[in-house]
Design an enzyme around this catalytic site. Structure first.
Site, short mmCIF file in Angstrom:
data_model
loop_
_atom_site.label_atom_id
_atom_site.label_comp_id
_atom_site.label_asym_id
_atom_site.label_seq_id
_atom_site.Cartn_x
_atom_site.Cartn_y
_atom_site.Cartn_z
N GLU A 270 -12.39 4.99 5.31
CA GLU A 270 -11.89 5.96 6.28
C GLU A 270 -13.13 6.31 6.89
OE1 GLU A 270 -9.02 8.64 4.09
OE2 GLU A 270 -7.98 6.99 3.45
N TYR B 83 0.69 -0.99 -0.08
CA TYR B 83 -0.35 -0.13 0.20
C TYR B 83 0.74 1.45 0.65
CZ TYR B 83 -2.97 4.03 1.55
OH TYR B 83 -3.23 4.91 1.34
N ARG C 9 -11.58 33.13 46.20
CA ARG C 9 -11.07 32.83 47.86
C ARG C 9 -10.25 31.32 46.74
NH1 ARG C 9 -15.06 30.01 50.94
NH2 ARG C 9 -16.47 31.15 49.85
#
Length: 502
Positions: free
Chosen positions: A411, A52, A280
């Site tokens: 994909e 590939y 605080r």
């Protein structure tokens, strides 16, 4: 001179390469591994093995065999067809980061490129030739294909670059620096674009700015403490040790250090018993952001030294495996986490701005105005801070929860990590502006209380700022002040300790 070897790059090194004009070279041993993997690719081509990306098409075309004489054209076509990014370019510093990270990944010796290609990348980096890379177009899986294709164009002498503070054709910059363009051969086009370097580069730049913002948030909030005559007892070490988060402990220690000789802070019961949460709980909120930064840093430094292309070549070509290291999910999640953490720095900062300007919440002149009613003072600065905070809440929506299939469903799950990193960078920019507004208001309030009673560290900070932002003696175009403060915070953040040591 920093040596890249594919394994030991860290954020401190990236800072030197990106901002301190450090030059780089590459490890000779790493180049030997690159040469070995290149020989494996050439053997595959010569023997006609089907692998590939070397002699096949890409994505859904992975089953299409490419003839031996066409493998170079395949790589050239790949870059041309994939260079379809759109939108404004990435910041130049992010483009430089992409070059560095791509070089480092290829040096691992799993990608099959020629040493020549790496030498060309190093030439670009050291010559400060940075590709113009559009920000939009990456799905964050199969790599940052579109952005990195624009990077690859520069090596081929095509596209545009940033060079000597101008945007010019790549061919012109290469010619001036006597760098010959390269013709890509088997596997090289795919090796250049199949990776996570766009999202990681943007992530690196974003992280470095986020770290600086987190430090400045502590300093600016210390000045706010003085402007509001905050109760220092809430920063006592025993409180924070009792909870046990190191980052919270560290923030409280920094605040105490900044305010150690202040005569503007108070003790509990002196003026009031407790402060509002935005005062605080500074160590708890800022400390949680620092915890996130630690997580993000860890993931970035792993990814910076990762092999993220496909296929990867092992055992001198005996094992060539198609996998999915290009999938950007680790960075996508880290960038989404970073967005939320930095947005909270802006969120609590804006609440402190409100306490500085709201006459119902303090005993300062209303909206810090020199002539309340006739002049609005800092009233609209708080509006601007609120707007930026609201925008950050939209940007903080996680990009990584989205996925749109591509390449004919081959994909079918993607990370959207590059979108996450871009949005994180925008969140950083907005947050810095909110902190700029808080700094302007806090310094004004502290000055009203009495400069001579400020702590040494915060007084030094005030002197630095008064060099370019005067006190509010009348209404003026405060947008200019915010911009100057924003730019100063961004620039001095690279060496922020100088602010309190001079």
């Amino acid at each position: 001179m920093l040596i890249l070897d594919g394994a030991s790059l860290n954020l401190e090194g990236m800072k030197k390469l990106l901002y301190e004009k450090e030059r780089l070279t590459v490890s000779a041993h790493s180049l030997e591994k690159v040469e070995e993997s290149r020989k494996a690719v050439e053997k595959i081509v010569a023997e006609g093995k089907i692998v590939y990306g070397i002699n096949t098409g890409f994505g859904k075309f992975s089953d299409v065999l490419i003839e031996k004489e066409d493998v170079a054209e395949l790589q050239r076509n790949l870059i041309h067809s994939h260079a379809c990014g759109v939108g404004e370019p990435f910041p130049e510093v992010a483009s430089r980061a992409m070059l560095i990270l791509r070089t480092n990944a290829l040096l691992k010796g799993y990608s099959g490129v020629r040493p020549l290609l790496i030498e060309k990348l190093v030439d670009l980096i050291n010559a400060h030739i940075h590709p113009v890379i559009p920000q939009q177009g990456s799905l964050g899986a199969s790599g940052d294909l579109a952005p990195l294709a624009h990077l690859a164009l520069t090596l081929m002498g095509e596209g545009e670059v940033f060079y000597k503070k101008e945007r010019v054709p790549a061919a012109n910059a290469l010619e001036e620096e006597r760098i010959e363009p390269i013709s890509l051969t088997a596997k090289e086009g795919l090796a250049l674009i199949n990776g996570t370097q766009a999202m990681t580069a943007m992530g690196v730049v974003t992280y470095l700015e986020a770290e600086n913002i987190a430090y400045y948030a502590d300093l600016v909030s210390a000045v706010t403490m003085e402007g509001l005559r905050g109760i220092i007892d809430a920063f006592d070490a025993d409180i924070h040790l009792a909870r046990g988060y190191q980052e919270q402990i560290d923030v409280a220690a920094r605040i105490r250090q900044y305010l150690k000789d202040s005569r503007l802070t108070t003790k509990q019961g002196e003026l009031r018993v407790q402060d509002a949460y935005s005062i605080r709980c500074i160590p708890q909120v800022h400390g949680a952001t620092w915890q996130t930064l630690g997580y993000v840093k860890d993931k970035l430094e792993i990814e910076m030294n990762a092999a993220t292309d496909n296929p990867l070549i092992f055992d001198q070509g005996e094992k060539v495996i198609s996998g999915g290291n290009f999938h950007g999910q680790p960075i996508a999640l880290a960038m989404d986490f970073l967005k939320v953490a930095i947005a909270e720095i802006a969120n609590i900062s804006e609440r402190r701005v409100e306490r500085l300007v709201n006459p119902q919440l303090n005993d300062l002149p209303p909206f810090l105005s020199p002539s309340p009613g006739l002049e609005s003072g800092a009233m609209i600065m708080q509006y601007t801070a609120a707007s930026l905070v609201s925008e950050n809440k939209t940007l903080a929506h996680p990009a990584s929860v989205d996925s749109i299939p591509s390449s004919a469903n081959q994909e079918d799950h993607v990370s959207m990590g590059t979108i996450a990193s871009r949005h994180a960078y925008q969140t950083i920019a907005n947050t810095r502006k909110v902190l700029a507004i808080e700094a302007i208001c806090a310094l004004e309030a502290a000055e009203y209380r009495g400069i001579d009673r400020m702590a040494s560290s915060t007084h030094t900070f005030l002197k630095h700022v008064r060099a370019f932002i005067p006190p509010i003696t009348m209404d003026r175009i405060f947008s200019k002040d915010i911009q100057k403060m924003d730019e100063w915070l961004k620039e001095t953040a690279k060496h922020w300790n100088a602010v309190t040591s001079q």
